[in-house]
Design an enzyme around this catalytic site. Structure first.
Site, PDB file in Angstrom:
ATOM      1  N   TYR A   1      -2.197  -1.263  10.289  1.00 44.99           N
ATOM      2  CA  TYR A   1      -2.326  -1.582   8.861  1.00 44.99           C
ATOM      3  C   TYR A   1      -1.088  -1.144   8.088  1.00 44.99           C
ATOM      4  O   TYR A   1      -0.492  -1.927   7.343  1.00 44.99           O
ATOM      5  CB  TYR A   1      -3.571  -0.899   8.296  1.00 44.99           C
ATOM      6  CG  TYR A   1      -3.745  -1.017   6.799  1.00 44.99           C
ATOM      7  CD1 TYR A   1      -4.314  -2.149   6.227  1.00 44.99           C
ATOM      8  CD2 TYR A   1      -3.362   0.027   5.953  1.00 44.99           C
ATOM      9  CE1 TYR A   1      -4.493  -2.253   4.855  1.00 44.99           C
ATOM     10  CE2 TYR A   1      -3.539  -0.064   4.575  1.00 44.99           C
ATOM     11  CZ  TYR A   1      -4.102  -1.205   4.038  1.00 44.99           C
ATOM     12  OH  TYR A   1      -4.275  -1.298   2.680  1.00 44.99           O
TER      13      TYR A   1
ATOM     14  N   SER B   1       0.838  -1.201   0.000  1.00 44.12           N
ATOM     15  CA  SER B   1       0.000   0.000   0.000  1.00 44.12           C
ATOM     16  C   SER B   1       0.870   1.246   0.000  1.00 44.12           C
ATOM     17  O   SER B   1       2.021   1.227   0.461  1.00 44.12           O
ATOM     18  CB  SER B   1      -0.896   0.012   1.247  1.00 44.12           C
ATOM     19  OG  SER B   1      -1.502   1.281   1.447  1.00 44.12           O
TER      20      SER B   1
END
Length: 286
Positions: free
Chosen positions: A191, A178
């Site tokens: 995350y 990401s």
């Protein structure tokens, strides 16, 4: 012409990692106008998180390029059946497998099912992930921390460990990381930490498997319109989601999937340990 800002209607889902059917608008996943050219003809691909969003878009384009597809998903049965329908419409078989990727036994059984049907795995896509925003690190419980790491990074280890004995020279692994691995996220501490771990895992694994002729790369999407978004954020944040990137809009899953086609095909034969960045124009290091 200047890039036009695009917003989604306010919406929220109570269950995670989310379902696609209630989303408004529906994500774009089939990339109309994309013509397959046999880049993945007769390859066997296993995709985690393949029921919707980026995973579904990968499955559709892989099928269009000639690959046989298997998807592993948590419990979104309706979404998984729709992915199978779309893959079969491209003329390829699609195996759907459910279970928690954070459990090693699930990963082992998923690989066994694919081997039982196809005899090998040529492409492994580690895409499944979850996120749980918190305003402070003090609000992240031990249970949440373990859950996020189990799904996002433990699952990738488990899948590679299970699939590797069935992958031959020329096979490849592509991991989904990401943009948060590079620029951080104050509300997604656990995350973003897992996504940073995936970058390091990708680079290290690429070196570990180079002598076996297996390439390992990754894709680091920016804000992409998937079920994870309305199931994660409140209505106000969903409405403005993606507006803070240079292109001023969220991306679509089928704007990310071609990166996975490239990294799985011979077009990227001299690339390993690398990360592609479909993120709406955000410039990141590395």
């Amino acid at each position: 012409m200047a890039q036009q800002e695009s917003r989604q209607p306010p919406q929220h889902q109570d269950s995670r990692p989310g379902h696609q059917a209630p989303m408004d608008p529906q994500p774009s996943e089939t990339r109309p106008g994309y013509r397959g050219s046999g880049k993945l003809r007769d390859k066997v691909a296993l995709i985690t998180g393949g029921d919707s969003g980026i995973g579904r878009a990968i499955a559709v384009l892989y099928a269009r390029e000639g690959a046989k597809v298997g998807i592993l998903y948590l419990n979104e049965d309706e979404d998984a059946r729709e992915t199978r329908r779309l893959v079969e419409a491209e003329g390829q078989p699609c195996t759907i497998l459910s279970g928690d990727v954070g459990q090693e036994e699930t990963c082992r059984k998923a690989v066994e099912s694919m081997i039982g049907e196809h005899g090998r795995i040529d492409i492994l896509i580690n895409n499944a992930a979850e996120q749980h925003p918190q305003t402070s690190i003090e609000d992240i419980t031990a249970e949440q921390l373990e859950r996020t790491f189990r799904t996002n990074i433990f699952g990738q280890f488990f899948m590679v460990k299970a699939a590797l004995p069935h992958m031959n020279e020329g096979a490849c692994i592509v991991n989904t990381t990401s943009v948060t691995a590079y620029k951080g996220s104050p509300e997604l501490l656990d995350y973003s930490a897992t996504k940073g771990a995936i970058v390091a895992f990708t680079r290290s694994l690429s070196m570990a498997l180079a002598d076996r002729g297996i390439r390992v790369n990754a894709v680091a999407p920016g804000p992409i319109w998937t079920p994870l978004i309305p199931s994660t954020f409140d209505e106000e944040k969903v409405e403005s989601f993606g507006g803070n990137v240079p292109m001023k809009r969220a991306g679509q899953p089928d704007e990310v999937a071609p990166c996975f086609v490239f990294l799985a095909s011979d077009d990227s034969s001299y690339m390993s340990g690398q990360v592609l960045h479909p993120n709406g124009g955000t410039v990141v290091n590395g």
